[in-house]
Scaffold this motif. Structure first.
Motif, PDB file in Angstrom:
ATOM      1  N   GLY A   1     -22.285  17.141 -54.633  1.00 64.26           N
ATOM      2  CA  GLY A   1     -22.453  17.487 -53.230  1.00 64.26           C
ATOM      3  C   GLY A   1     -23.910  17.612 -52.818  1.00 64.26           C
ATOM      4  O   GLY A   1     -24.232  18.277 -51.839  1.00 64.26           O
TER       5      GLY A   1
ATOM      6  N   THR B   1     -13.157  18.296 -57.578  1.00 61.75           N
ATOM      7  CA  THR B   1     -14.481  18.052 -57.002  1.00 61.75           C
ATOM      8  C   THR B   1     -14.542  18.587 -55.572  1.00 61.75           C
ATOM      9  O   THR B   1     -15.506  19.232 -55.159  1.00 61.75           O
ATOM     10  CB  THR B   1     -14.787  16.547 -56.999  1.00 61.75           C
ATOM     11  N   TRP B   2     -13.462  18.323 -54.841  1.00 61.46           N
ATOM     12  CA  TRP B   2     -13.371  18.795 -53.453  1.00 61.46           C
ATOM     13  C   TRP B   2     -13.381  20.331 -53.408  1.00 61.46           C
ATOM     14  O   TRP B   2     -14.102  20.937 -52.623  1.00 61.46           O
ATOM     15  CB  TRP B   2     -12.078  18.231 -52.854  1.00 61.46           C
TER      16      TRP B   2
ATOM     17  N   ASN C   1     -16.842  21.724 -54.324  1.00 60.15           N
ATOM     18  CA  ASN C   1     -17.815  21.654 -53.227  1.00 60.15           C
ATOM     19  C   ASN C   1     -17.550  22.708 -52.163  1.00 60.15           C
ATOM     20  O   ASN C   1     -18.489  23.258 -51.577  1.00 60.15           O
ATOM     21  CB  ASN C   1     -17.840  20.244 -52.627  1.00 60.15           C
TER      22      ASN C   1
ATOM     23  N   ARG D   1     -18.968  25.834 -53.717  1.00 63.52           N
ATOM     24  CA  ARG D   1     -20.445  25.835 -53.706  1.00 63.52           C
ATOM     25  C   ARG D   1     -20.960  26.116 -52.289  1.00 63.52           C
ATOM     26  O   ARG D   1     -21.834  26.971 -52.095  1.00 63.52           O
ATOM     27  CB  ARG D   1     -20.960  24.481 -54.188  1.00 63.52           C
ATOM     28  N   ASN D   2     -20.405  25.400 -51.307  1.00 66.42           N
ATOM     29  CA  ASN D   2     -20.870  25.577 -49.929  1.00 66.42           C
ATOM     30  C   ASN D   2     -20.619  26.992 -49.424  1.00 66.42           C
ATOM     31  O   ASN D   2     -21.491  27.603 -48.796  1.00 66.42           O
ATOM     32  CB  ASN D   2     -20.197  24.560 -48.998  1.00 66.42           C
TER      33      ASN D   2
ATOM     34  N   TYR E   1     -29.066  22.647 -56.276  1.00 63.98           N
ATOM     35  CA  TYR E   1     -27.620  22.844 -56.438  1.00 63.98           C
ATOM     36  C   TYR E   1     -27.189  24.277 -56.180  1.00 63.98           C
ATOM     37  O   TYR E   1     -26.259  24.530 -55.416  1.00 63.98           O
ATOM     38  CB  TYR E   1     -27.149  22.416 -57.840  1.00 63.98           C
TER      39      TYR E   1
END
Lengths: 260, 180
Positions: A18, B76-77, B80, B83-84, B143
């Protein structure tokens, strides 16, 4: 374009994590559709990242899940709603077996009724067959009797004596068959009125001018075997009281006939 | 934890879209630990990380319609999203304030006994921290802290091209480490 060095450039990892900017991401998505190697490289890194993350998992406090299930409670589909498939299947099976049971019971009743009526018909046929068989036996016996009677009548030793009405205006008739060898007497009633219940016809042989009882006449088909009469000049029939009389009641004489 | 049934990814997505609480529970049981570890890498504070984890699962649940399997794996989705959400939390005003307060009190009470844990010893961060310093700092900033490469170039006063190159080298090295 050198796919191999593109794959090795780190852009795939940047994208998966990302960190790629919009332009890089769009380019990679475009290229991954065209090149299966790029698609595979993306997928491989994703899978490795997932495996690592799962291996490095840190279990969160259990209250978080409870809290989540409470928060989202209204958004879950009701668990019962996902069950009707199994339950419905069971219900259809139950309904089907009930229907089969009812049909089976109805068929049982139907077949039992059929069986009963067939069985009754069979019994009736059996009785009818037995009756017919007995009748047939009777007829055979009579036929044999008639045959032997005919044999006897046609015997040259048999003397035939006709007994005719003794009173004017009556046409009563009987016939005597007298075996000249054995001296047996047979009687055939050709025409005599029905005797009253307390009366009975009696055959007489006139021997040397005197009446000798030759036997009571019962209802017999064809020839009735009477008493053995060694000699007689005449035969006669009188109507007597039931059981017979010692001497004939002369005014009750119906038929008479001379020998010879 | 014993998992009776294993769902394939398409099954998982489909059942989540059908609003199955059972499958949500399965998803949580199987992935909360992995996501939690990443959130801890970024948020650093347990209480807050728990809140973020909860927020992340609510987002996964409510946004599952927007997941596009042609772009990547479900994990993965979800990663993310985690993480966001974590970076957003760290950047929020409230977090910055509480952190400042805590740093002040920590001066008084020293490091022991606080709720802050050594989150650089778990998950992905542990791997990143095994990289050379020049790579480690770039991955940390981009990251785990969510800075753009432009911002990093300015912060560290190094050319953007160098940031790009080093960062990509760092990621290739990371890939080699986690390769099964």
């Amino acid at each position: 374009m050198d796919i191999k060095s593109y794959i090795e450039s780190g852009v795939i990892e940047s994208y998966v994590l990302g960190m790629a900017d919009t332009q890089e991401a769009a380019e990679l998505e475009q290229l991954s559709r065209q090149h299966p190697e790029i698609r595979k490289a993306i997928n491989d890194f994703e899978a490795a990242l997932e495996q690592h993350a799962l291996a490095a998992a840190v279990t969160p406090p259990f209250q978080i899940k409870e809290q989540l299930l409470i928060t989202l409670a209204d958004e879950f589909i009701k668990e019962e709603e996902s069950r009707p498939v199994a339950f419905g299947w069971f219900r259809y099976m139950a309904a089907a077996s009930v229907i089969l049971l009812v049909v089976s019971a109805a068929l049982n009743v139907y077949f039992y009724t059929q069986f009963r009526s067939t069985s009754n018909a069979y019994q009736a046929l059996l009785v009818e067959k037995n009756t017919l068989f007995a009748d047939n036996q009777n007829i055979q016996t009579k036929a044999l009797e008639l045959y032997s009677n005919m044999q006897m009548m046609s015997d040259p030793a048999i003397q035939k004596i006709s007994l005719s009405a003794t009173k004017a205006g009556e046409n009563n008739l009987a016939t005597i068959f007298w075996d000249s060898k054995s001296k047996d007497v047979y009687l055939m009633l050709n025409k005599l009125p029905q005797a009253a219940p307390d009366k009975q016809y009696q055959l007489w042989a006139i021997v040397d001018g005197k009446p000798v009882d030759a036997g009571m006449i019962d209802a017999c088909a064809g020839l009735c075997k009477m008493k053995n009469i060694p000699s007689a000049s005449m035969f006669a029939i009188t109507l007597e009281k039931k059981g017979g009389a010692a001497s004939p009641t002369m005014d009750q004489m119906c038929v008479a006939g001379k020998v010879g | 934890m014993e998992v009776v049934k294993k769902y394939s990814e398409p099954e998982l997505v489909q059942l989540l879209r059908q609003r199955s609480s059972h499958v949500f529970s399965y998803l949580y049981d199987n992935y909360s630990g992995a996501l939690h570890s990443v959130i801890l890498n970024i948020v650093n504070e347990e209480e807050l990380a728990n809140d973020v984890l909860q927020e992340v699962f609510v987002k996964i649940w409510r946004q599952i319609e927007s997941y596009d399997s042609s772009k990547g794996r479900l994990f993965t989705w979800m990663l993310n999203i985690a993480r966001n959400a974590s970076i957003d939390t760290v950047r929020s005003k409230g977090y910055q304030n509480s952190r400042q307060n805590r740093e002040l009190t920590e001066d008084v009470y020293t490091a022991g006994g606080t709720s802050e844990m050594r989150t650089d010893q778990i998950g992905l961060k542990k791997l990143v921290y095994s990289l050379r310093e020049e790579y480690k700092v770039l991955v940390e900033l981009s990251y785990f802290q969510g800075y753009t490469q432009d911002e990093i170039a300015k912060m560290l006063n190094i050319p953007l091209g160098t940031v790009k190159t080093r960062l990509r080298t760092a990621l290739i090295q990371l890939r080699e480490i986690i390769k099964p």
